[in-house]
Design an enzyme around this catalytic site. Structure first.
Site: not given
Length: 280
Positions: A75, A111, A160
């Site tokens: 992708k 998507d 994170l």
């Protein structure tokens, strides 16, 4: 294709490029649509190793294909290989739908829109605060679509820094630490699992993690194998509205089908039943 339809020099060709690609349900779905809509078309799996992706993509255009879907791991590579990207693909940071035109190779990402269409089909309006688990390509596409629809988006990821990088790339949303997200559910209208959790291997204690969820929370999972993931099972047990990932797969496919074959496909119970049966 039906018994009356034969592959000829006029048959429109499309397919799905991936590595591996044998798990894809896209050929089943698109060929079903070709039959039901009387389209002289065929959609085929195209196993393509990463090192040969760009050559293969350009070769398919040269061979007369109308376009392709692109799945893992291509992708992001498709963004580089395409001559032009839609604004949606650029914002999502990935391409899953490619259309071959006389002017070149055009890359799009459906998507996010497919995810939102699936929500609406289940009676869930994308609004308010949405909490997304994961910071990969699927999470980015979903987050971009929700931000564009005016949602407040929180992104939680085990690392994170990846969530923070995604927020920076999207110029929107808020990154939160993984251990903090369950306590924030009471202020959210939508929880989305955009990770592979529940697809295979161990799954966390979703019942405990959903403890702070309010009664109006809707819970969505982009995973469709299994169709009812452990997260959705826990949400249903709590009486929450749930949305599985199969509809996202179907809704995101319609844009490509229409571009390649010239017909807007019908999203109905028959195609859901066909794909659901193939997943059993």
């Amino acid at each position: 294709m039906s018994a009356e339809q034969k592959i000829t020099g006029e048959t429109r060709l499309a397919g799905v490029m991936g590595w591996p690609v044998e798990h894809s349900r896209s050929p089943l779905m698109h060929n079903y649509w070709c039959r039901t809509h009387g389209v002289n078309g065929a959609y085929v799996p195209l196993p393509t190793p990463p090192e040969g992706f760009e050559v293969a993509l350009k070769g398919l255009k040269a061979a007369g294909f109308r376009g392709v879907n692109v799945t893992i791991p291509h992708k992001e590579a498709a963004m580089v290989a395409c001559d032009r990207l839609t604004d949606t693909a650029r914002r999502a940071g990935a391409v899953n739908t490619v259309v071959f035109t006389p002017e070149g190779i055009v890359g799009d990402c459906t998507d996010g829109s497919g995810f939102c269409e699936n929500l609406v089909a289940h009676g869930v309006i994308p609004q308010g605060r949405a909490l997304i688990l994961g910071a990969g390509g699927a999470a980015r596409a979903v987050a971009a679509a929700l931000l564009d629809r005016g949602c407040e988006v929180l992104i939680a990821n085990r690392t994170l820094a990846r969530a923070e990088a995604l927020v920076e790339a999207l110029a929107g949303g808020e990154a939160i630490a993984w251990h903090d997200w369950p306590a924030l559910l009471s202020g959210c209208s939508l929880l989305i699992n955009a990770t592979a959790l529940g697809m295979k291997g161990e799954s966390p204690d979703w019942t405990a993690l959903l403890r702070e969820a309010g009664p109006c929370l809707a819970v969505a999972d982009i995973v469709y194998t299994p169709r009812e993931t452990p997260l959705l099972q826990a949400a249903e047990a709590k009486g929450l509205k749930t949305v599985d990932g199969l509809g996202m797969l179907i809704h995101q496919a319609g844009v490509g089908f229409e571009a390649w074959f010239g017909v807007k496909p019908q999203v109905d119970e028959a195609v859901f039943a066909l794909l659901a049966d193939s997943l059993r």
